[in-house]
Design an enzyme around this catalytic site. Structure first.
Site, short mmCIF file in Angstrom:
data_model
loop_
_atom_site.label_atom_id
_atom_site.label_comp_id
_atom_site.label_asym_id
_atom_site.label_seq_id
_atom_site.Cartn_x
_atom_site.Cartn_y
_atom_site.Cartn_z
N ASN A 111 11.94 4.64 0.69
CA ASN A 111 13.07 3.64 0.85
C ASN A 111 14.00 3.62 -0.38
OD1 ASN A 111 13.18 2.82 3.79
ND2 ASN A 111 10.94 2.43 3.19
N GLU B 140 11.77 4.09 6.82
CA GLU B 140 11.98 2.95 7.94
C GLU B 140 13.27 2.05 7.78
OE1 GLU B 140 10.88 2.50 11.01
OE2 GLU B 140 8.89 3.55 11.08
N LYS C 81 11.30 -5.58 4.28
CA LYS C 81 11.25 -5.01 2.91
C LYS C 81 11.89 -3.62 2.58
CE LYS C 81 7.57 -2.41 3.47
NZ LYS C 81 7.14 -1.07 2.81
N THR D 136 0.98 -1.08 0.12
CA THR D 136 -0.12 0.12 -0.02
C THR D 136 0.92 1.19 0.13
OG1 THR D 136 -0.14 -0.29 2.28
CG2 THR D 136 -2.07 -0.97 1.29
N SER E 120 8.04 5.02 -3.23
CA SER E 120 8.58 4.47 -2.14
C SER E 120 9.86 5.48 -1.68
CB SER E 120 9.43 2.99 -2.71
OG SER E 120 10.04 2.62 -1.72
N THR F 290 7.36 -1.78 -2.82
CA THR F 290 8.34 -0.83 -2.31
C THR F 290 9.68 -0.80 -3.10
OG1 THR F 290 7.35 -1.61 -0.25
CG2 THR F 290 9.57 -0.23 -0.18
#
Length: 331
Positions: free
Chosen positions: A256, A281, A191, A138, A254, A248
């Site tokens: 990351n 994160e 992930k 999501t 995303s 992701t």
């Protein structure tokens, strides 16, 4: 029913929007007083989720007591490094009848606890809490837009998972139940680390072959660790595992992945994080993942290389080369 959402970032605001039709009222706790006031006045979180209006039955405020008042479900959507403090702070207002749902994706640094474990220890002085975790592929903006999305709600108590499934599911937001909280939370956290690697590949100009290999081998190492910690293989092949990893690693939204792209361009981690308003994160999770791999004796080659790039100034290109030149083995 009444819902308390603890967190004022993009995901917390998106969940407030998508879940509003399912609840009589939603109270969203926001850390920043000026942001809470602005949201109440303009009905929009223009810092973290601009362009989307807060539904009429939702309100924003800075008091945890106010947010939890009469709430049947408490949904935690804070960054992982703030989770323990917030669950301790809300303890005086918590009730045994409440169901606590974590939508935070990360591992607590130092203790190496999953967020559901952090919740349990923080709330244990008053009662044994009813806990579930929410995860899946999501992006906040797409959920807020009403695009169809499917996620997993996991709880060791199947009745708790079913309660949240019924309460949260709607025309554009479909929930599947699962009892494997370990697998769901490990996949959700790690992930993000693999996504940094995917961003590195993209930033170096590498193509689809490299990206597919990194995602596949990334899933393999996440699965190894999850199983060692007590997770189930089928969880890692589902929405919370493969689904979230693919999103992701490939999605332009995303954070990351963006960190990895910028690292490959030669920017320092401090520069990248300093320019971001939201949390990536995977940066903090990388340290915890390395420690968990050592504790459980699990080989995490991609995670190890991303740790070296993030925290030891290793060249992103050299990290990819070292992954390719590891000793040959059976898949």
């Amino acid at each position: 029913m009444r819902l308390a959402v603890i967190g004022g970032g993009s995901w917390g605001s998106a969940l407030t929007i998508v879940l509003a039709p399912r609840f009589q009222s939603i109270r969203q706790w926001i850390f920043e007083k000026d942001l809470a006031s602005q949201i109440q006045e303009t009905r929009e979180n223009d810092v973290y989720l601009p362009g989307f209006k807060l539904p009429p039955n939702a309100a924003a405020g800075t008091s945890l007591g106010w947010a939890l008042e009469e709430a049947e479900i408490v949904l935690g959507v804070m960054p992982s490094h703030h989770a323990r403090r917030l669950y301790v702070d809300l303890l005086p207002h918590a009730k045994e009848t409440m169901t606590f749902v974590s939508a935070t994706k990360g591992i607590e640094t130092g203790s190496l606890l999953r967020i559901s474990q952090v919740m349990k220890t923080a709330l244990a002085p008053r009662f044994t809490p009813r806990i579930a975790v929410l995860s899946g592929p999501t992006f906040a903006r797409e959920v807020a837009q009403g695009e169809p999305a499917a996620v997993v709600v996991a709880s060791e108590d199947s009745e708790v998972a079913s309660q949240v499934q019924t309460a949260f599911s709607g025309p554009t937001f479909r929930l599947y139940t699962n009892q494997d909280t370990v697998g769901v939370e490990v996949a959700a956290a790690l992930k993000n680390v693999i996504a940094i690697g995917a961003g590195v590949c993209r930033g170096l100009g590498l193509g689809n072959n490299t990206q597919a290999a990194l995602i596949t081998r990334g899933l393999a190492e996440i699965t190894r660790l999850a199983i060692a910690m007590g997770g189930q293989p089928k969880t890692l092949a589902g929405l919370a595992g493969l689904g979230d990893l693919v999103l992701t690693c490939n999605g332009d939204l995303s954070r990351n992945r963006m960190v990895g792209i910028e690292l490959a361009k030669g920017r320092t981690l401090a520069e990248i994080l300093g320019s971001m308003s939201m949390v990536a994160e995977g940066v903090e999770t990388c340290d915890a993942a390395i420690a968990l791999g050592a504790e459980y004796g699990v080989d995490l080659p991609i995670t190890n290389e991303m740790h070296a790039v993030l925290h030891q100034a290793k060249s992103p290109r050299q990290a990819i080369r070292d992954l390719m030149e590891r000793s040959l083995k059976e898949e």
